[in-house]
Design a protein around this motif. Structure first.
Motif, PDB file in Angstrom:
ATOM      1  N   ALA A  67      -6.856  12.324 -11.293  1.00 30.52           N
ATOM      2  CA  ALA A  67      -6.024  11.706  -9.996  1.00 30.52           C
ATOM      3  C   ALA A  67      -8.071  11.242  -9.137  1.00 30.52           C
ATOM      4  CB  ALA A  67      -4.722  11.457  -9.455  1.00 30.52           C
ATOM      5  N   TYR A  68      -8.282  12.850  -9.042  1.00 27.10           N
ATOM      6  CA  TYR A  68      -8.667  12.933  -8.136  1.00 27.10           C
ATOM      7  C   TYR A  68     -10.203  13.923  -8.798  1.00 27.10           C
ATOM      8  CZ  TYR A  68     -11.565  13.662  -2.621  1.00 27.10           C
ATOM      9  OH  TYR A  68     -12.125  13.791  -1.913  1.00 27.10           O
ATOM     10  N   ARG A 144     -16.196  21.132  -4.962  1.00 29.72           N
ATOM     11  CA  ARG A 144     -15.971  20.517  -6.390  1.00 29.72           C
ATOM     12  C   ARG A 144     -14.136  20.679  -6.662  1.00 29.72           C
ATOM     13  NH1 ARG A 144     -17.837  17.035  -9.130  1.00 29.72           N
ATOM     14  NH2 ARG A 144     -20.219  17.433  -8.851  1.00 29.72           N
ATOM     15  N   VAL A 145     -13.283  19.709  -6.104  1.00 30.14           N
ATOM     16  CA  VAL A 145     -12.298  19.325  -5.737  1.00 30.14           C
ATOM     17  C   VAL A 145     -11.993  18.600  -7.266  1.00 30.14           C
ATOM     18  CG1 VAL A 145     -10.294  18.711  -4.695  1.00 30.14           C
ATOM     19  CG2 VAL A 145     -11.852  19.890  -3.763  1.00 30.14           C
ATOM     20  N   GLN A 146     -10.553  18.791  -8.000  1.00 33.03           N
ATOM     21  CA  GLN A 146     -10.119  17.897  -8.916  1.00 33.03           C
ATOM     22  C   GLN A 146      -8.815  18.128  -8.576  1.00 33.03           C
ATOM     23  OE1 GLN A 146      -9.459  19.138 -13.246  1.00 33.03           O
ATOM     24  NE2 GLN A 146     -11.069  16.840 -13.775  1.00 33.03           N
ATOM     25  N   ALA A 147      -7.768  17.058  -8.185  1.00 29.33           N
ATOM     26  CA  ALA A 147      -6.677  16.708  -9.096  1.00 29.33           C
ATOM     27  C   ALA A 147      -6.030  16.362  -9.310  1.00 29.33           C
ATOM     28  CB  ALA A 147      -5.886  16.132  -7.231  1.00 29.33           C
ATOM     29  N   ALA A 148      -5.263  16.578 -10.323  1.00 31.07           N
ATOM     30  CA  ALA A 148      -4.275  16.212 -11.394  1.00 31.07           C
ATOM     31  C   ALA A 148      -2.461  15.854 -12.013  1.00 31.07           C
ATOM     32  CB  ALA A 148      -4.720  16.785 -12.673  1.00 31.07           C
ATOM     33  N   PHE A 172       0.774   5.256  -5.821  1.00 29.21           N
ATOM     34  CA  PHE A 172       0.808   6.816  -5.627  1.00 29.21           C
ATOM     35  C   PHE A 172      -0.665   7.539  -5.645  1.00 29.21           C
ATOM     36  CE2 PHE A 172       0.091  11.286  -8.753  1.00 29.21           C
ATOM     37  CZ  PHE A 172       1.151  11.329  -7.365  1.00 29.21           C
ATOM     38  N   GLU A 173      -1.719   7.087  -6.500  1.00 31.19           N
ATOM     39  CA  GLU A 173      -2.930   7.710  -6.367  1.00 31.19           C
ATOM     40  C   GLU A 173      -3.929   7.124  -5.246  1.00 31.19           C
ATOM     41  OE1 GLU A 173      -5.435   7.241  -9.124  1.00 31.19           O
ATOM     42  OE2 GLU A 173      -3.545   7.684 -11.572  1.00 31.19           O
ATOM     43  N   ARG A 174      -3.498   5.738  -4.552  1.00 34.62           N
ATOM     44  CA  ARG A 174      -4.199   5.811  -3.401  1.00 34.62           C
ATOM     45  C   ARG A 174      -3.212   6.954  -2.239  1.00 34.62           C
ATOM     46  NH1 ARG A 174      -2.755   0.818  -3.254  1.00 34.62           N
ATOM     47  NH2 ARG A 174      -0.917   1.142  -2.736  1.00 34.62           N
ATOM     48  N   LEU A 180      -5.582  14.052   0.548  1.00 35.05           N
ATOM     49  CA  LEU A 180      -7.066  14.958   0.220  1.00 35.05           C
ATOM     50  C   LEU A 180      -7.688  15.088   0.613  1.00 35.05           C
ATOM     51  CD1 LEU A 180      -6.293  15.258  -3.451  1.00 35.05           C
ATOM     52  CD2 LEU A 180      -6.538  17.084  -2.250  1.00 35.05           C
ATOM     53  N   GLU A 181      -8.315  13.480   0.699  1.00 34.65           N
ATOM     54  CA  GLU A 181      -9.337  12.765   1.959  1.00 34.65           C
ATOM     55  C   GLU A 181      -9.132  13.924   3.440  1.00 34.65           C
ATOM     56  OE1 GLU A 181     -10.635   9.078   0.728  1.00 34.65           O
ATOM     57  OE2 GLU A 181     -11.718   9.529  -0.446  1.00 34.65           O
ATOM     58  N   GLY A 182      -7.690  13.511   4.093  1.00 38.84           N
ATOM     59  CA  GLY A 182      -7.493  13.922   5.408  1.00 38.84           C
ATOM     60  C   GLY A 182      -7.448  15.414   5.057  1.00 38.84           C
ATOM     61  N   ALA A 183      -7.104  16.133   4.608  1.00 42.66           N
ATOM     62  CA  ALA A 183      -7.800  17.286   4.437  1.00 42.66           C
ATOM     63  C   ALA A 183      -8.509  18.089   3.712  1.00 42.66           C
ATOM     64  CB  ALA A 183      -6.586  17.988   2.923  1.00 42.66           C
TER      65      ALA A 183
END
Length: 185
Positions: A67-68, A144-148, A172-174, A180-183
């Motif tokens: 997702a990211y 490098r950040v990956q979220a799944a 959901f993905e939004r 994530l972007e806030g963190a």
């Protein structure tokens, strides 16, 4: 009084041929029946099939939907601390039943300070509860950040009988991206 037989040259045999006679083909049917999965059970570590909206989504080798994926201007340890706080990831010593959750695939915690982190646990994103895995890997002075994710499936019934997930993939993905972007700001 029981006496031991001291002779080493005695051989014993047992003819079991007549004890286990079956009709030809019966063994094959039993083997097929034993290997068939019952319809009321599923493997809780296997994600259910993706809803139509996500069939073309990029996935990990384990079937998680990616997702990211971004390269952020933070060192890996700072990114790890922020992600951990935002999604309430707990270290194994803090989490009850960490081993049991690891065994069924809903939790893991890999920590190599200064280089790499991999965190997985159940989390709520909007109206959906998912197994969210976040990988953080150092790339020079960036991360490098990956979220799944995949659906949290408890193993009752069949995965395909459950409501489509996430309930609204775009929302959901939004929501996940915003968190994530806030963190990672």
């Amino acid at each position: 009084m029981i006496q031991e037989d001291e002779r080493d040259d005695v051989e014993y045999t047992l003819d079991t041929g007549a004890l286990f006679e079956t009709d030809e083909g019966e063994d094959d049917q039993r083997s097929a029946d034993a290997g068939a999965e019952t319809p009321d059970q599923g493997d809780p570590s296997e994600p259910p099939p993706l809803p139509d909206e996500l069939t073309d989504a990029p996935q990990t080798d384990d079937g998680y939907v990616i997702a990211y994926e971004e390269l952020v201007d933070l060192d890996v340890d700072t990114a790890y601390n922020r992600v951990r706080q935002t999604f309430d990831y707990e270290a194994p010593a803090q989490r009850l039943h960490a081993e049991g959750a690891e065994d069924i695939g809903i939790y893991h915690y890999v920590s190599q300070p200064g280089a790499y982190y991999s965190l997985r646990d159940l989390t709520d994103i909007g109206d959906d509860q998912v197994v969210l895995q976040i990988e953080l890997q150092r790339e020079q002075d960036r991360t490098r950040v990956q979220a799944a994710y995949h659906q949290a499936f408890g193993g009752t019934g069949r995965p395909e009988d459950h409501a489509p997930w996430p309930s609204d993939p775009e929302a959901f993905e939004r929501n996940l991206t915003e968190q994530l972007e806030g963190a990672l700001e």
